[in-house]
Design a protein around this motif. Structure first.
Motif, PDB file in Angstrom:
ATOM      1  N   PRO A 191      28.702 -34.981   9.779  1.00  0.00           N
ATOM      2  CA  PRO A 191      28.448 -35.652  11.063  1.00  0.00           C
ATOM      3  C   PRO A 191      28.804 -34.791  12.272  1.00  0.00           C
ATOM      4  O   PRO A 191      28.144 -34.879  13.308  1.00  0.00           O
ATOM      5  N   GLU A 192      29.873 -33.964  12.163  1.00  0.00           N
ATOM      6  CA  GLU A 192      30.258 -33.124  13.299  1.00  0.00           C
ATOM      7  C   GLU A 192      29.162 -32.113  13.620  1.00  0.00           C
ATOM      8  O   GLU A 192      28.838 -31.869  14.785  1.00  0.00           O
ATOM      9  N   LEU A 193      28.599 -31.519  12.579  1.00  0.00           N
ATOM     10  CA  LEU A 193      27.507 -30.562  12.783  1.00  0.00           C
ATOM     11  C   LEU A 193      26.306 -31.255  13.400  1.00  0.00           C
ATOM     12  O   LEU A 193      25.667 -30.718  14.311  1.00  0.00           O
ATOM     13  N   ARG A 194      26.001 -32.451  12.925  1.00  0.00           N
ATOM     14  CA  ARG A 194      24.882 -33.212  13.473  1.00  0.00           C
ATOM     15  C   ARG A 194      25.100 -33.499  14.962  1.00  0.00           C
ATOM     16  O   ARG A 194      24.198 -33.332  15.784  1.00  0.00           O
ATOM     17  N   GLY A 195      26.308 -33.942  15.312  1.00  0.00           N
ATOM     18  CA  GLY A 195      26.589 -34.257  16.704  1.00  0.00           C
ATOM     19  C   GLY A 195      26.488 -33.043  17.596  1.00  0.00           C
ATOM     20  O   GLY A 195      25.912 -33.103  18.689  1.00  0.00           O
ATOM     21  N   ALA A 196      27.025 -31.899  17.150  1.00  0.00           N
ATOM     22  CA  ALA A 196      26.980 -30.683  17.958  1.00  0.00           C
ATOM     23  C   ALA A 196      25.545 -30.208  18.147  1.00  0.00           C
ATOM     24  O   ALA A 196      25.148 -29.782  19.243  1.00  0.00           O
ATOM     25  N   GLU A 197      24.750 -30.287  17.096  1.00  0.00           N
ATOM     26  CA  GLU A 197      23.361 -29.834  17.190  1.00  0.00           C
ATOM     27  C   GLU A 197      22.543 -30.762  18.079  1.00  0.00           C
ATOM     28  O   GLU A 197      21.707 -30.315  18.863  1.00  0.00           O
ATOM     29  N   PHE A 198      22.790 -32.068  17.968  1.00  0.00           N
ATOM     30  CA  PHE A 198      22.048 -33.000  18.827  1.00  0.00           C
ATOM     31  C   PHE A 198      22.426 -32.801  20.289  1.00  0.00           C
ATOM     32  O   PHE A 198      21.571 -32.895  21.171  1.00  0.00           O
ATOM     33  N   GLU A 199      23.694 -32.533  20.553  1.00  0.00           N
ATOM     34  CA  GLU A 199      24.109 -32.249  21.927  1.00  0.00           C
ATOM     35  C   GLU A 199      23.368 -31.022  22.459  1.00  0.00           C
ATOM     36  O   GLU A 199      22.866 -31.022  23.583  1.00  0.00           O
ATOM     37  N   ARG A 200      23.264 -29.979  21.642  1.00  0.00           N
ATOM     38  CA  ARG A 200      22.550 -28.772  22.074  1.00  0.00           C
ATOM     39  C   ARG A 200      21.093 -29.088  22.369  1.00  0.00           C
ATOM     40  O   ARG A 200      20.547 -28.657  23.399  1.00  0.00           O
ATOM     41  N   ILE A 201      20.463 -29.861  21.509  1.00  0.00           N
ATOM     42  CA  ILE A 201      19.045 -30.175  21.671  1.00  0.00           C
ATOM     43  C   ILE A 201      18.810 -30.973  22.945  1.00  0.00           C
ATOM     44  O   ILE A 201      17.916 -30.681  23.737  1.00  0.00           O
ATOM     45  N   THR A 202      19.615 -32.014  23.150  1.00  0.00           N
ATOM     46  CA  THR A 202      19.392 -32.883  24.306  1.00  0.00           C
ATOM     47  C   THR A 202      19.740 -32.197  25.615  1.00  0.00           C
ATOM     48  O   THR A 202      19.256 -32.602  26.673  1.00  0.00           O
ATOM     49  N   GLN A 203      20.562 -31.161  25.556  1.00  0.00           N
ATOM     50  CA  GLN A 203      20.974 -30.514  26.798  1.00  0.00           C
ATOM     51  C   GLN A 203      19.967 -29.466  27.256  1.00  0.00           C
ATOM     52  O   GLN A 203      19.743 -29.319  28.455  1.00  0.00           O
ATOM     53  N   ASN A 204      19.369 -28.733  26.323  1.00  0.00           N
ATOM     54  CA  ASN A 204      18.691 -27.527  26.787  1.00  0.00           C
ATOM     55  C   ASN A 204      17.307 -27.237  26.208  1.00  0.00           C
ATOM     56  O   ASN A 204      16.685 -26.277  26.635  1.00  0.00           O
ATOM     57  N   LEU A 205      16.802 -28.032  25.264  1.00  0.00           N
ATOM     58  CA  LEU A 205      15.454 -27.750  24.770  1.00  0.00           C
ATOM     59  C   LEU A 205      14.406 -28.220  25.772  1.00  0.00           C
ATOM     60  O   LEU A 205      14.631 -29.142  26.554  1.00  0.00           O
ATOM     61  N   ASP A 206      13.226 -27.582  25.715  1.00  0.00           N
ATOM     62  CA  ASP A 206      12.224 -27.816  26.748  1.00  0.00           C
ATOM     63  C   ASP A 206      11.433 -29.106  26.498  1.00  0.00           C
ATOM     64  O   ASP A 206      11.539 -29.755  25.465  1.00  0.00           O
ATOM     65  N   MET A 207      10.602 -29.438  27.495  1.00  0.00           N
ATOM     66  CA  MET A 207       9.843 -30.672  27.456  1.00  0.00           C
ATOM     67  C   MET A 207       8.864 -30.720  26.290  1.00  0.00           C
ATOM     68  O   MET A 207       8.620 -31.780  25.695  1.00  0.00           O
ATOM     69  N   GLN A 208       8.283 -29.579  25.930  1.00  0.00           N
ATOM     70  CA  GLN A 208       7.313 -29.587  24.849  1.00  0.00           C
ATOM     71  C   GLN A 208       7.934 -30.021  23.522  1.00  0.00           C
ATOM     72  O   GLN A 208       7.260 -30.599  22.680  1.00  0.00           O
ATOM     73  N   PHE A 209       9.221 -29.716  23.338  1.00  0.00           N
ATOM     74  CA  PHE A 209       9.895 -30.202  22.131  1.00  0.00           C
ATOM     75  C   PHE A 209       9.881 -31.727  22.091  1.00  0.00           C
ATOM     76  O   PHE A 209       9.556 -32.343  21.072  1.00  0.00           O
ATOM     77  N   TRP A 210      10.248 -32.349  23.209  1.00  0.00           N
ATOM     78  CA  TRP A 210      10.310 -33.808  23.237  1.00  0.00           C
ATOM     79  C   TRP A 210       8.933 -34.418  23.065  1.00  0.00           C
ATOM     80  O   TRP A 210       8.771 -35.424  22.360  1.00  0.00           O
ATOM     81  N   LYS A 211       7.939 -33.816  23.680  1.00  0.00           N
ATOM     82  CA  LYS A 211       6.578 -34.337  23.527  1.00  0.00           C
ATOM     83  C   LYS A 211       6.138 -34.274  22.070  1.00  0.00           C
ATOM     84  O   LYS A 211       5.621 -35.251  21.510  1.00  0.00           O
ATOM     85  N   SER A 212       6.358 -33.133  21.431  1.00  0.00           N
ATOM     86  CA  SER A 212       5.885 -32.976  20.065  1.00  0.00           C
ATOM     87  C   SER A 212       6.674 -33.853  19.101  1.00  0.00           C
ATOM     88  O   SER A 212       6.104 -34.445  18.172  1.00  0.00           O
ATOM     89  N   PHE A 213       7.984 -33.977  19.328  1.00  0.00           N
ATOM     90  CA  PHE A 213       8.776 -34.804  18.412  1.00  0.00           C
ATOM     91  C   PHE A 213       8.393 -36.274  18.518  1.00  0.00           C
ATOM     92  O   PHE A 213       8.103 -36.933  17.521  1.00  0.00           O
ATOM     93  N   TRP A 214       8.400 -36.821  19.732  1.00  0.00           N
ATOM     94  CA  TRP A 214       8.152 -38.256  19.873  1.00  0.00           C
ATOM     95  C   TRP A 214       6.710 -38.623  19.563  1.00  0.00           C
ATOM     96  O   TRP A 214       6.435 -39.708  19.057  1.00  0.00           O
ATOM     97  N   ASN A 215       5.771 -37.734  19.846  1.00  0.00           N
ATOM     98  CA  ASN A 215       4.390 -38.033  19.476  1.00  0.00           C
ATOM     99  C   ASN A 215       4.203 -37.994  17.969  1.00  0.00           C
ATOM    100  O   ASN A 215       3.355 -38.686  17.417  1.00  0.00           O
ATOM    101  N   GLY A 216       5.005 -37.189  17.281  1.00  0.00           N
ATOM    102  CA  GLY A 216       4.896 -37.118  15.836  1.00  0.00           C
ATOM    103  C   GLY A 216       5.749 -38.125  15.108  1.00  0.00           C
ATOM    104  O   GLY A 216       5.617 -38.300  13.906  1.00  0.00           O
ATOM    105  N   HIS A 217       6.657 -38.818  15.838  1.00  0.00           N
ATOM    106  CA  HIS A 217       7.557 -39.778  15.201  1.00  0.00           C
ATOM    107  C   HIS A 217       7.328 -41.178  15.766  1.00  0.00           C
ATOM    108  O   HIS A 217       8.255 -41.895  16.088  1.00  0.00           O
TER     109      HIS A 217
END
Length: 683
Positions: free
Chosen positions: A222-248
């Motif tokens: 769980p600690e690794l999951r939390g740290a990785e999710f924090e990294r993703i939500t803080q700094n990945l670009d908009m195209q990541f969010w578009k592709s993830f949510w459109n595919g999920h």
């Protein structure tokens, strides 16, 4: 539950654990015992500091409610979330005190759990200090800080630097209904697994397969999951969010079969509509033109029953399906007369993601329950199509539906607009456009958790973006800036017709299967009754402050916490671009800022919000504004659910109840004419 009872239980369980763990010298586990004692002492300190703060909030937060019958605002929510955290700690503490000496006690697991909740409690304490500043700086009853306030900048700065990983690991979703937690765990694991593969030179199938293979480590750590999710939500670009949510999307969740479900493409031709003030006169409505000129508008028609007009050659001429999707010649399909009602739907997705198809699961059910055809608009998405393109397309779709209701299986005697989140915003702004154009306004609006203030301005409920797994501030700011045009890509989207965006259809189906199928697997790993697997996780919950962090804290706009207290700081600070673009203050972007002249004359507005949604204060303040103008408005606040609960309506009974509340409000719009036009019995 009375907060005094909660704090009394917390003090008692902390003292009991400290006494037990510091007692006999022959207790097992050594280092783990010290960790548990340290956590309990820190929790005890936090609890003693928090109780008078909660007492202060409890004495005043009713002043911020919509009315006495509708308790709900960000201050209440912060106290509610804090109490949820405390109750988890009390429950876990009672278990530890009773079972520490047992042969099957999982010392490492329980120590890590208590450390995680200790970290969460520390961060929640910081949020309550921020909320105290909001009360101090705001006018009485006001939930939002005024434009360009130093506190707004401090809020963004604190979000950027504060540690958040603890809320996405062992503590994930503690504030929500227990039935939703396995689903949230599944989504977060899917997201961090996809994030690990994102950007690598992989085909669509390769990316999805790699995500599937790497998800296991995030289940057991769980600690690794939390740290990785924090990294993703803080700094990945908009195209990541578009592709993830459109595919999920959640279209594969079971829903009612319907007789009519197909997409339409309406060409960009001017429309003539009668004026509401004098139907003998008319006005012209131009097709959407912003950014790249006239273009077609895409829609989806959903109807549980096949109704007159829906199998007409004229309507099927707009269909994007080949061959046409309806065969009324089948002997078991009986064509029904046109409905007097029409529901027009604008989907959510932060203006950047999702489509009518991703919201289809609840629209099918609504069409059956209400017996109404539903037209859902696939407006163009940001950042490729920033404001005002989506608004123009939704307004044009509304006008086209009024002119062509007979093709949609409706006489449109009553028309209701419904939308969630970004879609709720569009329901309101489309109605404002209808008012300013002089044409018929809809008979009512049902907006679920709408975004009415598209800025990063601070409010107590916005503080929840620090801990919200579905709406972190970093993601919210990216969406809002994309809609404002801060990240405008000056190209016309080549194809907006599918629901899969950057992912291929095969990739999205595989990812969707992952999201659906991994839930039981996740639950089995996270079940406290199972033996912990894997090696001990690093103590990522206790983030040490570096010299850089100290410099950040001492900047001019920083929040000054009481002596001896500092929130935990992140090892990967976020870059959050504040929504400072002037477009954000446009009333057709942020209707909460609209002058009375643009809101007076709106139809009845029914808002269904969630007490745990970061946008709760948007709903409360907009409802208050309409009421102050004597505009018809209602506000319903449901409990224990996250932002986006409509898309989760079949996950559990709580989300289904919230969906049913929206249906009830739609039905109220459709039936209100009977009450309004009824003659007195003595006439």
């Amino acid at each position: 539950m009375d907060y005094k009872v909660v704090f009394s239980a917390l003090e008692r369980v902390c003292q009991e654990n400290i006494s037990v763990l510091c007692g006999p010298s022959d207790l097992p586990y050594g280092t783990v015992t010290k960790r548990l004692v340290t956590s309990m002492k820190q929790i005890q300190e936090h609890g003693r500091a928090l109780e008078p703060m909660v007492a202060s909030f409890s004495s005043i937060y009713h002043h911020y409610d919509f009315d006495a019958q509708t308790p709900g605002n960000g201050y209440r929510t912060l106290v509610k979330v804090l109490q949820s955290c405390l109750l988890h700690i009390v429950h876990k503490g009672q278990y530890i005190a009773s079972n520490y000496s047992g042969a099957f006690f999982r010392a490492e697991h329980n120590a890590a759990e208590m450390e995680a909740y200790c970290s969460a409690l520390c961060q929640l304490r910081a949020l309550l200090y921020l909320a105290q500043r909001l009360i101090h700086d705001n006018e009485h009853g006001q939930l939002y800080i005024q434009q360009d306030s130093d506190l707004n900048r401090s809020f963004v700065q604190e979000y950027s630097s504060m540690h958040k990983a603890c809320f996405y690991g062992r503590c994930l979703g503690f504030q929500f209904s227990p039935a939703l937690r396995p689903f949230l765990q599944t989504i977060i694991i899917s997201m961090v697994s996809y994030g690990e593969a994102y950007g690598k030179q992989q085909s669509g199938i390769g990316t999805a397969a790699l995500s599937l293979l790497t998800s296991g480590k995030y289940v057991i750590d769980p600690e690794l999951r939390g740290a990785e999710f924090e990294r993703i939500t803080q700094n990945l670009d908009m195209q990541f969010w578009k592709s993830f949510w459109n595919g999920h999307g959640f279209t594969r969740i079971a829903s009612n079969p319907v007789q009519v479900n197909f997409t339409l493409t309406v060409p960009p031709v001017p429309l003539r509509l009668p004026l509401a003030s004098d139907p003998r006169l008319s006005t012209t409505v131009s097709p959407p033109i912003a950014h790249w000129g006239p273009g077609p508008v895409h829609m989806r028609l959903v109807s549980y029953d096949l109704r007159e007009g829906q199998d007409s050659e004229e309507l099927l001429g707009f269909s994007r399906s080949d061959p046409p999707p309806i065969s009324s010649r089948l002997p078991w399909i009986q064509e029904q007369p046109r409905s007097p009602w029409l529901l027009i739907h604008f989907h959510g997705g932060g203006f950047v993601a999702q489509t009518s198809r991703s919201h289809e699961n609840y629209l099918r059910n609504w069409s059956k329950v209400l017996g109404v055809p539903i037209l859902s608009v696939d407006y163009s998405l940001s950042p490729e199509a920033p404001f005002p393109r989506a608004l123009e397309e939704c307004f044009y779709a509304y006008c086209w539906a009024l002119n062509n209701c007979q093709l949609l299986g409706s006489t449109a005697e009553r028309v209701c607009l419904v939308g969630d989140s970004a879609g709720g915003n569009l329901c309101i702004t489309v109605s404002m456009r209808a008012l300013t154009s002089g044409i018929r306004v809809p008979d009512g609006i049902v907006a679920a958790y709408p975004a009415t203030l598209l800025t990063t301005d601070a409010s107590p409920s916005r503080l929840l973006t620090l801990i919200d797994p579905l709406l972190p501030l970093g993601v919210l700011a990216k969406c809002l800036n994309a809609y404002a045009g801060s990240d405008f890509q000056t190209i016309q989207p080549a194809d907006r017709r599918g629901s899969l965006s950057a992912l291929g259809r095969d990739t999205a189906m595989l990812l969707s299967d992952l999201t659906q199928g991994v839930s039981n697997w996740v639950q089995s790993f996270l079940d406290p009754s199972r033996t912990s697997g894997g090696s001990p996780s690093p103590r990522g919950n206790h983030i040490r402050r570096t010299s850089t962090d100290l410099a950040f804290q001492n900047s001019a706009d920083s929040i000054h916490y009481p002596d001896g207290f500092e929130p935990l700081r992140s090892n990967c600070p976020a870059f959050v671009n504040p929504t400072s673009c002037p477009v954000m203050r446009n009333p057709f972007v942020s209707p909460l800022l609209a002058p009375s002249s643009l809101l007076r004359g709106l139809p009845p507005v029914h808002i269904v919000a969630s007490a745990l949604d970061a946008l709760l204060d948007d709903s409360v303040m907009f409802a208050k504004k309409l009421r102050a103008m004597e505009q018809p408005v209602s506000l319903t606040v449901v409990e224990d659910l996250p932002h986006g609960f409509l898309s989760l309506s079949q996950i559990c009974k709580e989300t289904q109840f919230a969906s049913d509340m929206c249906v009830a409000r739609v039905r109220e719009v459709f039936l209100q004419e009977n009450t309004r036009n009824a003659l007195p019995k003595d006439l």
